[in-house]
Each structure stands twice: as C-alpha cells, then as structure tokens.
Scaffold this active site. Structure first.
Site, mmCIF file in Angstrom:
data_model
loop_
_atom_site.group_PDB
_atom_site.id
_atom_site.type_symbol
_atom_site.label_atom_id
_atom_site.label_comp_id
_atom_site.label_asym_id
_atom_site.label_seq_id
_atom_site.Cartn_x
_atom_site.Cartn_y
_atom_site.Cartn_z
ATOM 1 N N GLU A 149 -4.855 -7.117 15.276
ATOM 2 C CA GLU A 149 -4.334 -5.805 14.866
ATOM 3 C C GLU A 149 -5.456 -4.764 14.918
ATOM 4 O O GLU A 149 -5.213 -3.587 15.140
ATOM 5 C CB GLU A 149 -3.726 -5.878 13.453
ATOM 6 C CG GLU A 149 -2.808 -4.697 13.166
ATOM 7 C CD GLU A 149 -1.937 -4.907 11.928
ATOM 8 O OE1 GLU A 149 -0.721 -5.062 12.091
ATOM 9 O OE2 GLU A 149 -2.464 -4.897 10.814
ATOM 10 N N GLU A 156 10.538 -4.812 4.400
ATOM 11 C CA GLU A 156 10.571 -6.237 4.019
ATOM 12 C C GLU A 156 10.227 -6.394 2.541
ATOM 13 O O GLU A 156 10.932 -7.056 1.778
ATOM 14 C CB GLU A 156 9.565 -7.049 4.846
ATOM 15 C CG GLU A 156 9.908 -7.204 6.313
ATOM 16 C CD GLU A 156 9.255 -6.155 7.185
ATOM 17 O OE1 GLU A 156 8.976 -5.037 6.679
ATOM 18 O OE2 GLU A 156 9.027 -6.434 8.374
ATOM 19 N N LYS A 214 0.841 -1.203 0.000
ATOM 20 C CA LYS A 214 0.000 0.000 0.000
ATOM 21 C C LYS A 214 0.875 1.252 0.000
ATOM 22 O O LYS A 214 0.695 2.151 -0.793
ATOM 23 C CB LYS A 214 -0.905 -0.043 1.236
ATOM 24 C CG LYS A 214 -1.866 1.108 1.348
ATOM 25 C CD LYS A 214 -2.835 0.877 2.500
ATOM 26 C CE LYS A 214 -3.594 2.147 2.816
ATOM 27 N NZ LYS A 214 -4.540 1.972 3.924
ATOM 28 N N HIS A 262 -4.966 -33.088 18.026
ATOM 29 C CA HIS A 262 -3.823 -33.855 18.522
ATOM 30 C C HIS A 262 -2.723 -32.942 19.038
ATOM 31 O O HIS A 262 -1.592 -33.367 19.204
ATOM 32 C CB HIS A 262 -3.297 -34.778 17.420
ATOM 33 C CG HIS A 262 -4.354 -35.731 16.944
ATOM 34 N ND1 HIS A 262 -4.470 -37.009 17.416
ATOM 35 C CD2 HIS A 262 -5.385 -35.549 16.079
ATOM 36 C CE1 HIS A 262 -5.520 -37.596 16.849
ATOM 37 N NE2 HIS A 262 -6.090 -36.725 16.032
HETATM 38 C C1 G6Q Z 1 -2.586 -3.933 7.951
HETATM 39 C C2 G6Q Z 1 -1.365 -3.272 8.329
HETATM 40 C C3 G6Q Z 1 -0.111 -3.963 7.882
HETATM 41 C C4 G6Q Z 1 0.285 -3.672 6.446
HETATM 42 C C5 G6Q Z 1 1.729 -4.118 6.225
HETATM 43 C C6 G6Q Z 1 2.182 -3.909 4.817
HETATM 44 O O1 G6Q Z 1 -3.682 -3.502 8.167
HETATM 45 O O2 G6Q Z 1 -1.424 -1.968 7.950
HETATM 46 O O3 G6Q Z 1 -0.150 -5.346 8.071
HETATM 47 O O4 G6Q Z 1 -0.579 -4.286 5.568
HETATM 48 O O5 G6Q Z 1 2.566 -3.447 7.111
HETATM 49 O O6 G6Q Z 1 2.107 -2.577 4.464
HETATM 50 P P1 G6Q Z 1 2.264 -2.123 2.984
HETATM 51 O O7 G6Q Z 1 1.145 -2.698 2.199
HETATM 52 O O8 G6Q Z 1 2.218 -0.629 3.003
HETATM 53 O O9 G6Q Z 1 3.574 -2.649 2.498
#
Ligand code: G6Q
Length: 548
Positions: free
Chosen positions: A354, A214, A208, A385
């Site tokens: 979250e 990462e 996003k 199990h």
């Molecule tokens: C979800 C969080 C979080 C997010 C990740 C990835 O609601 O905001 O899990 O989706 O940190 O973020 P980006 O999509 O910005 O890489």
C-alpha cells in the site's frame, strides 16, 4: 523536492553497468574467495543480527547502492520525516509514527506546535484504561470483569494490532481473550459473537476516519447485539472508540469520553503505536506495550543516527532496489520461522504494497522504472511444504527474508533446534544449489541405473545463487517485535524515497470502493440502472437470481 528521475542519476547508470558484470557471478564462489564475507556483510543492533551476505553483491555493489541512496536525497528526507515536515505531499501531512515512540520526548513540531504533549496524554489515558480493564476496575454494565476484547477495524486499524497481539500471545493476561472483526462478511461478526458473552465483552471500534463502511457496519451489528442483550445504557461500559474524528464517534453513539484520539500525522498502516494499539496494551499490559514502543524507538534512533553504510533499514531497502530495478525481480518473500509471527507477512503486505505500489512520482510524472514489489510469505516451516518448490526450482528468483529467534517461547524437546536447522538449511541451499553433476553422483550412490540417472539428474538439480537475508533475534518479545516492525517501516520509506514516490497516501484503494457503492443499490433492487460492462452486469443479475 527531488525532481531528477532516479534512473537518470550517475549512480543508477553505474549500477546498470555493474549489474552486467555481477549477474553471472556465483555467491558460492564469492564465499570461497573471501573468508570474511559473512562478517563483512552482516550487522548487529542490540539483540538483533542481520546477515545479508547471501546476496548477489560485493563491496562495490553496496558502495554504488549507497551512492544511489545519497543521490536520491535520502539523508535529507530522513531528517525531514523526523522533523515533522509534510512529506506526505499529496495529502499535505506530516508523517510522524516516530513521534508515537519518541521516548526521549524531544519536541517534534508540526505547524510550529509540539506534538509530544498530546502523544503523551493519549498514552497516559491508554495506560489508565488498559490497567483498569486488566485489573477489573473498569467493569461491564452488570458488574462483571471484561475479559473478551473485540477490536472492530479494518486495514491499518486491524492488521497491526492483530499481528502484534498474535506475536505477543505468550504475554496475554491469563483471563483475557482478544478477537478481531474486520471483514464486512457477516461471517466475521457471527463467528466472534457466537463465542462471547455480552456481559464480559469490550468492543473497541478502531477507525481513523470513522466513516469506513466495513467497520461501521460491523460496529452497528455488535452494538445492536449488545443493546438487545443489556439495553442502551450498557453501551458506555462496553464500547470505546479509537479515532481522529470526534464528531462521527459521537454520531455513532459512543461518548467522546470513551474515545482515544490520534491524529492526521499517523497513517493507518503506521498506527499500531498509537491509540490503535489499545487492544495490545490490554492484552499484554501497558508496560509491555511501552517496551514495544521502546524497541521501535531503538530502531528509529539507529535509522536516524547511523551512516547509510551501517544502517539496517537502508541496507535492506537498497538490496531490494538492487533486485527490483537491476535484476528485474519484482517480488520478495518474508518467512518468519516462528509461529507467533505468522501474521507478520500479512501485515507487511499492507505496509509495503500500500505504501509503494505507486506509478506516479511526487513531481506528478509517471515513473519510468519499477516501484513496489509483490510481497508474500507465511510461517516456516509450513511454507516449505507449499510454495518453496518455486523458490528453489521455479524460473522466477524470489529474494527471501528469513526471521528466526534463537530462543523459542516454547522450548519443547528438540522442536526449536529442528526449526532453526530448517531455516539455516534453506538459506544455504538457495545460495549453493546442487549442480547436475552433484545430482548425478547422488543418484549413482543411491544405486540408480544409468538411464535413470540421465533422465533424473536435471530434475534433481538446483541452480542456486538465490538470495536471502537472515534476521536473527535472541528472542521475540515486545521490544524486539517493536524493532522488527520499525525496521520494515523504515525500509519501505527508504525505497519510496529512492523511487521518488509518496509512500504515505493510498489513492489506489478508492476506485473499487466507489464502484461498490454504485453496485450496492442495484443488488438491493433499489436501482434498475445497469451501466456496467457486460461481465459485471451479468454477474449482478446472476447473484440477484441466486439470492431469490
Ligand atoms: C492504511 C489505510 C487503510 C485504512 C483503512 C481503515 O494506511 O489508510 O488500510 O487503515 O481503510 O480506515 P479507517 O481507520 O479510517 O477506518
């Protein structure tokens, strides 16, 4: 804004008193006294059935819980969300995952602007592209069909598509394989890259913000791997981006023409219905992706239009509140008895924890009651199990959600009947338990000595009265998967409203990220400053020594 503290409401007080009366009542007695109980406390929506009769409730409990929901302003909040109001108050954003699956196309306004045209444009672009990949019209740089689809993303940009692709594996195109790289651990990248061929691989960089360390690190590694094999010009044929941030996408080296957009009003963990679902559409076909949206939309309509008393997400949410805030049970478990749904609990962990793991109310005050519970789970019967010992005989009560399709995608011999027998047996066993006397009788029948019986009878007893919901689908398909996930999204929303917290921000994940950024240069020897506590400081030194 709802300012009154929820634990000071009339309904809350009444529930506290009601709890004192109900906590000693046994569910098995309530079943014995009321032959209509199962009917009374179950509900059906299309091909989905919820039986919530194995809960420690009676009609008054449900009445009071619904009164609490009303006193919390739930009905107004549901309307506000669907109307595009900025209910994510800390980030001043609308919360419109429901717009992504608004199949009626009824306008939804944010800041006076209808968001539906942009939602539909992106869906159309996703259809065109996923069809082109599936039918081999959009080819790799060397002219080969793209058959390995790799989603690079983390958190909300990974868990939803990963869970849904696994859930719908039976619908995958025969020649397409999906992979997911999320963890920064180089192993995640290495293990996928070892399996695939650059000429037939499409990388989807899902982020996003397009700033997540990462995802960008993994994407750079994959980009280099591709460029080393096929050259820089190949990138346009092998990389697409899913993001809200055109600038960063361009900076990374992906042409914005190869970008699928979404918007601020789509939260990460609510985004699998948006462009973030591109890998799902490629794997199962756009028609099936649309069926998933339709299923979610059916749940949205139910949630929006149904009175609280007959509203599935509301019922589930208020039952959760009953245990969390009145029984003091701050945990629950979701167990799909379906191998394809094995990652649903992992997905729900993020969705629930979250969203509702918050200690400040929307009015800026600390809450004075428990909010989000701990959620865990796994696929049945496997988990029977592992952790079911504690579920049956531990000192902790763990309310359960069992999910079971009536028909399996793989009806082989009697497998599915054994599976169904197991899930139903668990619900019944948890509810009924086995008294010490019953255990002693069983031991006697088995020919044990008096001494042995006396010693073993308590070990072999089950206190019972442990709650569970059973959610039955005719079959898990894209439509019912959409219903299931939307049901939990709304459940989490309802609880957030009652607890008066903002379910749509996630400041809690920031502190660790910040600290990692300060530790990184120290590990890389670019900083001699060690301002950490003694434990962290010596761990940094130890790992540096070991890496030499
Ligand atoms: C979800 C969080 C979080 C997010 C990740 C990835 O609601 O905001 O899990 O989706 O940190 O973020 P980006 O999509 O910005 O890489």
């Amino acid at each position: 804004m709802f300012e009154k503290t929820v634990n000071k409401t009339k309904a809350w007080k009444k529930l506290e008193n009601h709890y004192k009366h109900l906590r000693k009542v046994e569910m098995k007695d309530m079943f014995a006294f009321d032959e209509d109980r199962a009917k009374k406390f179950s509900i059906n929506l299309e091909q989905m059935y919820l039986d919530y009769s194995k809960n420690r409730i009676n009609e008054r409990t449900m009445k009071l819980l619904m009164a609490l929901a009303r006193e919390s302003g739930l009905e107004e909040k549901i309307k506000a969300m669907f109307a595009g109001e900025k209910i994510n108050v800390t980030e001043k954003r609308a919360v419109l995952h429901v717009a992504l699956r608004n199949r009626s196309n009824k306008p939804i306004l944010v800041d006076g602007k209808n968001v539906m045209p942009q939602v539909n444009d992106v869906l159309a672009k996703m259809k065109k592209f996923s069809d082109a990949v599936r039918f081999g019209e959009f080819k790799g740089y060397t002219g080969k069909k793209l058959t390995n689809i790799v989603n690079i993303g983390i958190g909300g940009s990974d868990l939803g598509p990963f869970m849904a692709c696994e859930a719908l594996r039976k619908y995958w195109a025969k020649d397409i394989n999906c992979y997911f790289i999320s963890n920064i651990d180089g192993t995640a990248c290495a293990e996928v890259l070892n399996k695939i061929d650059p000429e037939t691989t499409l990388f989807i960089v899902a982020s996003k913000t397009f700033t997540t360390i990462e995802t960008l690190t993994n994407a750079r590694t994959c980009r280099k791997w591709l460029v080393d094999a096929l050259g820089e010009h190949a990138v346009a044929k092998h990389f697409v981006a899913l993001s809200t941030n055109t600038q960063e996408v361009e900076k990374f080296g992906i042409n914005p023409e190869n970008m699928f957009e979404f918007w601020d009003f789509v939260g990460g963990r609510y985004s699998m219905w948006s462009a973030i679902g591109l890998i799902i559409a490629i794997a199962v076909g756009f028609e099936n992706f649309e069926r998933m949206l339709e299923g979610a939309n059916a749940m949205d309509q139910h949630f929006y239009n149904t009175d609280l008393e007959h509203n599935i997400p509301v019922i589930l949410a208020m039952l959760g509140i009953w245990y969390n805030n009145f029984f003091g049970v701050h945990r629950y478990s979701v167990i799909p008895y379906d191998q394809y749904l094995q990652y649903v609990p992992m997905y729900l962990q993020q969705l629930d924890m979250e969203s509702n793991g918050k200690f400040v109310a929307v009015n800026g005050e600390y809450v004075k009651y428990a909010t989000g519970p701990v959620l865990f789970g796994g696929a049945g019967t496997n988990v029977q199990h592992s952790f079911y010992q504690l579920i049956h005989q531990g000192t902790e009560i763990v309310p359960m959600d069992f999910i079971i399709p009536a028909i399996s995608h793989n009806e082989i011999g009697e497998h599915h009947e054994i599976l169904v027998a197991n899930v139903l047996a668990q619900g019944e066993a948890l509810m009924r338990g086995k008294t010490v006397k019953e255990a002693a009788e069983e031991l006697k029948k088995a020919g044990k000595s008096r001494e042995e019986i006396n010693y073993l009878k308590k070990f072999k007893s089950f206190e019972g009265n442990r709650p569970s919901n059973t959610i039955v689908f005719k079959k898990i398909d894209p439509y019912t998967l959409g219903m299931l996930i939307a049901m939990y999204e709304h459940k989490v929303f309802v609880q957030g409203v009652v607890w008066n917290i903002n379910s749509f921000d996630q400041y809690g994940v920031e502190l660790g990220k910040q600290m990692a950024l300060s530790i990184l240069p120290e590990l890389q020897n670019n900083s001699s400053e060690n301002k950490h506590d003694a434990s962290t400081g010596s761990l940094i030194e130890l790992i540096k020594r070991l890496r030499k």
